[in-house]
Design a protein around this motif. Sequence first.
Motif, mmCIF file in Angstrom:
data_model
loop_
_atom_site.group_PDB
_atom_site.id
_atom_site.type_symbol
_atom_site.label_atom_id
_atom_site.label_comp_id
_atom_site.label_asym_id
_atom_site.label_seq_id
_atom_site.Cartn_x
_atom_site.Cartn_y
_atom_site.Cartn_z
ATOM 1 N N ARG A 160 0.263 4.271 0.355
ATOM 2 C CA ARG A 160 -0.010 5.153 1.265
ATOM 3 C C ARG A 160 0.621 5.062 2.508
ATOM 4 N NH1 ARG A 160 -6.333 4.392 1.635
ATOM 5 N NH2 ARG A 160 -5.287 2.407 2.154
ATOM 6 N N LYS A 161 0.940 3.687 2.846
ATOM 7 C CA LYS A 161 1.500 3.503 4.103
ATOM 8 C C LYS A 161 3.221 3.206 4.037
ATOM 9 C CE LYS A 161 -2.637 2.813 5.823
ATOM 10 N NZ LYS A 161 -3.108 1.530 5.912
ATOM 11 N N ASP A 207 0.957 -1.101 -0.163
ATOM 12 C CA ASP A 207 0.140 -0.079 0.080
ATOM 13 C C ASP A 207 0.889 1.227 -0.150
ATOM 14 O OD1 ASP A 207 -1.925 2.086 0.544
ATOM 15 O OD2 ASP A 207 -2.776 0.998 2.056
ATOM 16 N N ARG A 209 -4.084 -2.961 -1.047
ATOM 17 C CA ARG A 209 -4.931 -2.757 0.189
ATOM 18 C C ARG A 209 -4.915 -3.942 0.873
ATOM 19 N NH1 ARG A 209 -4.496 1.458 -1.791
ATOM 20 N NH2 ARG A 209 -5.733 3.115 -2.165
#
Length: 294
Positions: free
Chosen positions: A266-267, A264, A286
């Motif tokens: 975003r992480k 992911d 995800r």
Amino acid sequence: MKEITQQFMTGERALFQTSDSHISYCTFADGESPLKESRDLEIDNTLFRWKYPLWYCKNVVMRECTLYDMARAGIWYTDNISITDTIIEAPKTFRRVKGLKLRNVDMPNAAETLWTCQDIEMENVSAKGDYFGMNSKNIKAENFRLVGNYSFDGCENIEIHNSRLLSKDAFWNCDNVTVYDSFISGEYLGWNSKNITLVNCTIESLQGMCYIDNLVMKNCRLQDTTLAFEYSQADVEIIGKVDSVFNPKGGIIRADRIGELIMDGRKVKIDQTKIEAKEIDKRSDRAPWEKGEK
């Protein structure tokens, strides 16, 4: 050396501050702290049936003894003690002990045992109980068998060989742990630790090896292991398949096969981790719970 043989002793501090003595075939029954503040002892074939038998002692050799259930909190604040061929039924046995050697020792009720101890050697030791080994350091173990969760929390400098550990949340908050030729089964292995090395090991874990700074795995197998390596800086070599890899922070992960690779962006920074696998069955960006999956 004074000889104390075949005595049945009761009452508090039955042999208080005894020194330079050989205690053989004796029983310490009702009475707390029978050998408190003693030193230079050889003890064999002796039974301990009551609380706090060896507190604040120095230079103790024990052979073929038995510590029964009520000998709980038995060996605290003691330096230089060797125990062989002994059954320790009592919980909470070792606290703040320095210089401990255990050989051929069984601890069937080892809850909250070996806390804040240092300079420990264990050979052919079995233990059952939660919270074993908390906040201890300088531990070497060979043929160690443990059944109990939350083991070795907050420890430093552990080296384990040829052992089997069934332990959820093992090796949390640790620094410098190396395990060779062993089997470890338990959820959430090694979280919040640094310098964890596993060599020739088989691991079974849900969300194992996560939140680790400098995780090294050499020639290891991961059996039924999912969501591994989250936020870990890793150098990993896996034989066979790992079921799923989840958001490693960086390093390199090598495996013959990855069931699902979840990265992911975003992480984590995806380009910080190199993935080398002959097969990757599925790629995701995800976590399952974020996609509404069960």
